[in-house]
Design a protein around this motif. Sequence first.
Motif, mmCIF file in Angstrom:
data_model
loop_
_atom_site.group_PDB
_atom_site.id
_atom_site.type_symbol
_atom_site.label_atom_id
_atom_site.label_comp_id
_atom_site.label_asym_id
_atom_site.label_seq_id
_atom_site.Cartn_x
_atom_site.Cartn_y
_atom_site.Cartn_z
ATOM 1 N N ASP A 415 0.823 -1.154 0.025
ATOM 2 C CA ASP A 415 -0.235 -0.123 0.042
ATOM 3 C C ASP A 415 0.915 1.308 0.034
ATOM 4 O O ASP A 415 2.140 1.096 0.260
ATOM 5 N N LYS A 416 0.433 2.198 -0.231
ATOM 6 C CA LYS A 416 1.131 3.351 -0.516
ATOM 7 C C LYS A 416 1.701 3.776 1.091
ATOM 8 O O LYS A 416 1.041 3.663 2.274
ATOM 9 N N ASP A 417 2.926 4.256 1.044
ATOM 10 C CA ASP A 417 3.719 4.341 2.343
ATOM 11 C C ASP A 417 4.196 5.750 2.237
ATOM 12 O O ASP A 417 5.255 6.061 1.740
ATOM 13 N N ARG A 418 3.941 6.568 3.465
ATOM 14 C CA ARG A 418 4.416 7.954 3.652
ATOM 15 C C ARG A 418 5.805 7.945 4.119
ATOM 16 O O ARG A 418 6.506 8.883 4.201
ATOM 17 N N VAL A 419 5.936 6.889 5.101
ATOM 18 C CA VAL A 419 7.419 6.828 5.935
ATOM 19 C C VAL A 419 8.435 6.571 4.838
ATOM 20 O O VAL A 419 9.326 7.484 4.741
ATOM 21 N N VAL A 420 8.404 5.792 3.959
ATOM 22 C CA VAL A 420 9.323 5.671 2.781
ATOM 23 C C VAL A 420 9.320 6.812 2.226
ATOM 24 O O VAL A 420 10.465 7.407 1.381
ATOM 25 N N SER A 421 8.219 7.379 1.537
ATOM 26 C CA SER A 421 7.949 8.476 0.826
ATOM 27 C C SER A 421 8.713 9.832 1.464
ATOM 28 O O SER A 421 9.451 10.608 0.653
ATOM 29 N N ALA A 422 8.508 9.862 2.765
ATOM 30 C CA ALA A 422 9.250 11.087 3.480
ATOM 31 C C ALA A 422 10.671 11.024 3.400
ATOM 32 O O ALA A 422 11.281 12.032 3.365
ATOM 33 N N LEU A 423 11.069 9.845 3.626
ATOM 34 C CA LEU A 423 12.649 9.555 3.645
ATOM 35 C C LEU A 423 13.325 9.677 1.961
ATOM 36 O O LEU A 423 14.341 10.478 2.091
ATOM 37 N N ILE A 424 12.623 9.437 0.915
ATOM 38 C CA ILE A 424 12.935 9.866 -0.215
ATOM 39 C C ILE A 424 12.754 11.126 -0.642
ATOM 40 O O ILE A 424 13.779 11.649 -1.406
#
Length: 564
Positions: A415-424
């Motif tokens: 599912d969409k993941d804001r944790v990894v998105s924030a890191l990138i």
Amino acid sequence: MCYKKEYSKWLLSEYFDSETKEELISIKDDENEIEERFYKNLEFGTGGLRGKIGAGTNRVNKYTIRRATAGLCEYIKKSFGKENNRIVIAHDNRYKSREFCIETAKVMAENGIKSYIFDDLRSTPELSFAVRYLKCTMGVVITASHNPKEYNGYKVYDSNGGQICIEVADNIIAEINSIKDYSAIKVKSYDEYLKLNMIEVLDNSVDDAFIDAVKEQIVNEDIVCKYAKDLKIVYTPIHGTGLMPISRVLNECGFKNLSIVEEQTIHDPMFSTVKYPNPEEISVFDMAKKLSDKVGADIIMGTDPDCDRVGLIVKNKKGEYKVLNGNQIGSLMVRYILENMNGNIPSNSVIIKTIVTSELGAEIASKYGVETINTLTGFKFIGEKINEFEKTNEKHFIMGYEDSYGYLIGTHARDKDRVVSALIICEIAAYCKSKGISIYEYMYDTYEKYGYYSDKLKSIVIEGKKGVEKISEIMTYLRNSDPNEIGFNDLLEIKDYKNGIDGLPKSNVLKFIMKDKSWLAIRPSGTEPKIKIYFGAKSDDSIEDSDRKLNSMYENIMNIIESI
């Protein structure tokens, strides 16, 4: 369904508690409100339940949660057998989310299905990860994502950690609909199930494994090692689940210069500092911008209550705050990741996006020989594709994204993941800082290299029974009208996904594609009482020309809808 009969049943039955009955008594003189709450059962859609919290069959409450769970239990037992089934449940900070989590676990336990629950709120992407990590049969998360404070919901995940597909949803719906009598769903106390080990509260090991999996997605270790410490970040969890995982992963990866909006770290179900807890709304960042002015931040990020969406505000050369939308963020991720793979891109690589997402990311991918696959709206369809590729090794998945601030880099979740998105995002910002530019300037450099793309989303909220009818009327009108008569004179193609086209499942979506590759798509929301209109335009000359095309389409379709 006779709404008056159902209303009386809930008032008179001993099954429903005094709090529920007091709420129903308070509306006894409001016929419209009684009808709205009882004219139907709250619908279990392709992802689960979502609706306003309150007493009644058409509301989210512990009884409708029990009914949905009882139906899900029957599906699990029929599909996977009656033994050794396990489920993991997470919840956000919304009103009654913890209660609904426990009610779900109790019904599962009564049906012989063990539940793992967290000790407190956890993000939706961690729930997706936990299903796979704990090798569970299915998963549930109690959340209404970015909806207003009056809402809550119930999303169901399959054993791969993705939201359930249409076929599974239909089978679960059939089981739920077979339950006519709420009072037939019996449960014992929470403590009793704990003693029986049918409910188990998880320790921190799942958190640790999730964070480790996210950290593995760093694209360029050298950039992070050299420049993470120099990046000034302001972050707000908007009262939700993102605080712990995002602050932890950023700190552990070297992004130490992190300032958090303290007032919005409180797990407040009323979301009292914002109008809507949606990072797509610029107003949710008012406090963050004040903090940014104080600390001199390079970027501002915010996540919604269940941490599956992230909003981003950056500065231009003049130091002015600019909002990047979901299409822009996704396109920048595609560019940055492909640029930093240093020519080591597997020949079978793909990115996945939805049919209502900008074509800019696809244009970038094509320059690197990377295929773009389109899915219907909803991240579950992206998750299904990832599962397919994992089984067949036919494609190498790089990332998936959608216009509504939803991204996934890596295969640790489905599912969409804001944790990894924030890191990138922070990695991209560190890269830009190393070059002496802002993310905003990096965005415009992308336009100059790949074309000028403009996009817009218009959501029209139409609540209640009449709203459902109005939305249906709009779709029918557009589906049956002559394109020339409604102003689409330069039309190239109409795609009606209701018929099941392009190898995709049937869906109530219309897409109008113009000769200059501009397009608009319209669909009813699957989770909210609204109709959504998506616009995309492209120019080879300038962003101003692209914006002009976009505004022309917008004015045309809005005039049509207002006339219906």
